[in-house]
Design an enzyme around this catalytic site. Structure first.
Site, short mmCIF file in Angstrom:
data_model
loop_
_atom_site.label_atom_id
_atom_site.label_comp_id
_atom_site.label_asym_id
_atom_site.label_seq_id
_atom_site.Cartn_x
_atom_site.Cartn_y
_atom_site.Cartn_z
N LYS A 68 47.39 48.08 63.69
CA LYS A 68 47.98 47.19 62.67
C LYS A 68 48.43 47.93 61.40
CE LYS A 68 45.62 42.83 63.80
NZ LYS A 68 44.83 41.72 63.24
N ASN A 89 50.76 42.39 61.88
CA ASN A 89 50.35 41.96 63.23
C ASN A 89 51.51 41.35 64.03
OD1 ASN A 89 50.51 39.47 61.89
ND2 ASN A 89 49.00 38.57 63.27
N ASP A 104 48.18 36.74 60.13
CA ASP A 104 46.74 36.41 60.10
C ASP A 104 46.40 35.60 58.85
OD1 ASP A 104 45.98 37.64 62.48
OD2 ASP A 104 45.61 39.58 61.52
P1 NDP Z 1 37.51 46.03 60.49
O1 NDP Z 1 36.88 46.95 61.49
O2 NDP Z 1 38.70 46.44 59.71
O3 NDP Z 1 36.39 45.56 59.42
C1 NDP Z 1 35.15 45.11 59.84
C2 NDP Z 1 34.28 44.84 58.62
O4 NDP Z 1 33.03 44.32 59.10
C3 NDP Z 1 33.95 46.06 57.78
O5 NDP Z 1 33.90 45.68 56.42
C4 NDP Z 1 32.54 46.43 58.29
O6 NDP Z 1 31.77 47.15 57.38
C5 NDP Z 1 31.97 45.05 58.46
N1 NDP Z 1 30.79 45.00 59.31
C6 NDP Z 1 30.69 45.32 60.62
N2 NDP Z 1 29.41 45.12 61.04
C7 NDP Z 1 28.71 44.69 59.97
C8 NDP Z 1 27.35 44.31 59.77
N3 NDP Z 1 26.45 44.34 60.76
N4 NDP Z 1 26.97 43.89 58.53
C9 NDP Z 1 27.87 43.83 57.52
N5 NDP Z 1 29.16 44.18 57.64
C10 NDP Z 1 29.58 44.60 58.86
O7 NDP Z 1 37.81 44.70 61.35
P2 NDP Z 1 38.82 43.54 60.94
O8 NDP Z 1 38.66 43.29 59.49
O9 NDP Z 1 40.15 43.82 61.50
O10 NDP Z 1 38.24 42.29 61.79
C11 NDP Z 1 36.96 41.73 61.53
C12 NDP Z 1 36.70 40.65 62.58
O11 NDP Z 1 37.61 39.57 62.36
C13 NDP Z 1 36.95 41.16 64.00
O12 NDP Z 1 35.72 41.22 64.67
C14 NDP Z 1 37.85 40.14 64.65
O13 NDP Z 1 37.19 39.57 65.78
C15 NDP Z 1 38.02 39.06 63.60
N6 NDP Z 1 39.45 38.69 63.49
C16 NDP Z 1 39.81 37.45 63.96
C17 NDP Z 1 41.12 37.03 63.89
C18 NDP Z 1 41.48 35.67 64.40
O14 NDP Z 1 42.67 35.42 64.64
N7 NDP Z 1 40.53 34.77 64.55
C19 NDP Z 1 42.18 37.90 63.33
C20 NDP Z 1 41.69 39.18 62.83
C21 NDP Z 1 40.37 39.54 62.94
P3 NDP Z 1 31.55 48.75 57.61
O15 NDP Z 1 32.87 49.38 57.29
O16 NDP Z 1 30.44 49.06 56.70
O17 NDP Z 1 31.21 48.92 59.08
#
Ligand code: NDP
Length: 280
Positions: A68, A89, A104
């Site tokens: 993306k 996206n 999104d």
């Molecule tokens: P990224 O990988 O860019 O970001 C994930 C975030 O989650 C980071 O800030 C990460 O922190 C945090 N994180 C992961 N595990 C934990 C935890 N155990 N505790 C606290 N923070 C945590 O992913 P995206 O932002 O692209 O997507 C996030 C979610 O959103 C995805 O899982 C996806 O399924 C969902 N999504 C759904 C969409 C929809 O259409 N419904 C569209 C886009 C996304 P750190 O960097 O510290 O690991």
């Protein structure tokens, strides 16, 4: 017979994507000829694969994890909102030029509006600081939220997000460590779960939900989890048990696709058909 509208999705992996059946069943319902393919491409192959599809005159495409951000430098233009979010996206061809959008953000907004959540004047807490959180901040600010607080487990991540979006949004925007969630939940009308922590593949999903001080949310608050696998995440189950209204991530997935479908085809998307294709 007219040529079909040619579409697809770039991802790695992409076999699990339900976008092909969502768009093809919508087109079938409308009697529109449309072909939507999966392009499974590793990061090192993205440039060649995208340029080949552009050269072949593809009409448009979706881009999912992990492409993306990388796609932004391969299209001819990126909308201001997608630029602020830092992710594209959906790509639409206009007269041989490829324009990158982020659907999104409006997809999340539409799914919340459909669920009856009041966004004008909303006080929002966003969990996470990745791409999905950035889309939530831009979309909800655009929809009239008054205040947004972004909480992340690594505080520097939400600080950087807020710094970079400060000029792009017209609302109060603050960052805080996730460990201080209790202090921020008290004033929230909407909690947006935008981390990947509640994915069914994450063994820590239950512990993550248990660690959130949901008791601090005011009565009447709504809770949305962007994750849609599972549909009822550990967080949504806990929030529902406490009487909060809950919204799953399928609505956002549906509406980001519906907005793209309309841009590609010019037709009003048949939401019920698309929703049932996603649920199959
Ligand atoms: P990224 O990988 O860019 O970001 C994930 C975030 O989650 C980071 O800030 C990460 O922190 C945090 N994180 C992961 N595990 C934990 C935890 N155990 N505790 C606290 N923070 C945590 O992913 P995206 O932002 O692209 O997507 C996030 C979610 O959103 C995805 O899982 C996806 O399924 C969902 N999504 C759904 C969409 C929809 O259409 N419904 C569209 C886009 C996304 P750190 O960097 O510290 O690991």
């Amino acid at each position: 017979m007219t040529d079909p509208i040619r579409l697809g999705i770039f991802g790695w992996p992409v076999a699990h994507s339900k976008s092909p059946q969502m768009h093809e069943s919508a087109a079938k319902a409308l009697g529109v000829a449309l072909r939507y393919e999966r392009f499974e491409v590793a990061p090192e192959g993205l440039v060649d694969a995208v340029l080949a599809k552009h050269a072949a005159g593809i009409d448009g495409y979706n881009v999912t994890v992990p492409h993306k951000v990388a796609i932004m430098s391969l299209v001819d233009e990126v909308t201001p909102a997608a630029k602020s979010i830092g992710a594209v996206n959906t790509v639409v061809q206009h007269g041989g030029r490829y324009l990158g959008h982020n659907t999104d953000a409006p997809g999340l907004v539409r799914s919340l509006e459909e669920a009856g959540v009041e966004l004008r004047g909303a006080h929002v807490v966003v969990l996470g600081a990745g791409g999905a959180a950035r889309a939530a901040v831009v979309g909800l600010a655009d929809a009239g939220a008054t205040e947004i607080r972004v909480l992340s487990r690594r505080p520097e991540q939400s600080e950087a997000l807020c710094r970079s979006l400060a000029d792009a949004v017209d609302c109060g925007l603050e960052s805080a460590p996730l460990s201080e969630a209790g202090r921020h939940f008290g004033g929230a009308s909407l909690l947006v779960q935008a981390t990947s922590a509640t994915l069914e593949s994450n063994p820590g999903a239950q512990a993550f939900a248990d660690s959130l001080p949901l008791h601090a949310l005011p009565e009447g608050a709504a809770v949305v989890d962007m994750v849609y696998k599972p549909l009822e995440t550990t967080l949504l189950a806990r929030a529902a048990a406490r009487g909060f209204s809950t919204i799953d991530g399928l609505g956002m997935l549906l509406h980001q696709g519906a907005i793209a479908f309309e841009m590609w085809t010019g037709f009003e998307p048949p939401l019920d058909v698309m929703r049932s294709a996603l649920s199959d």
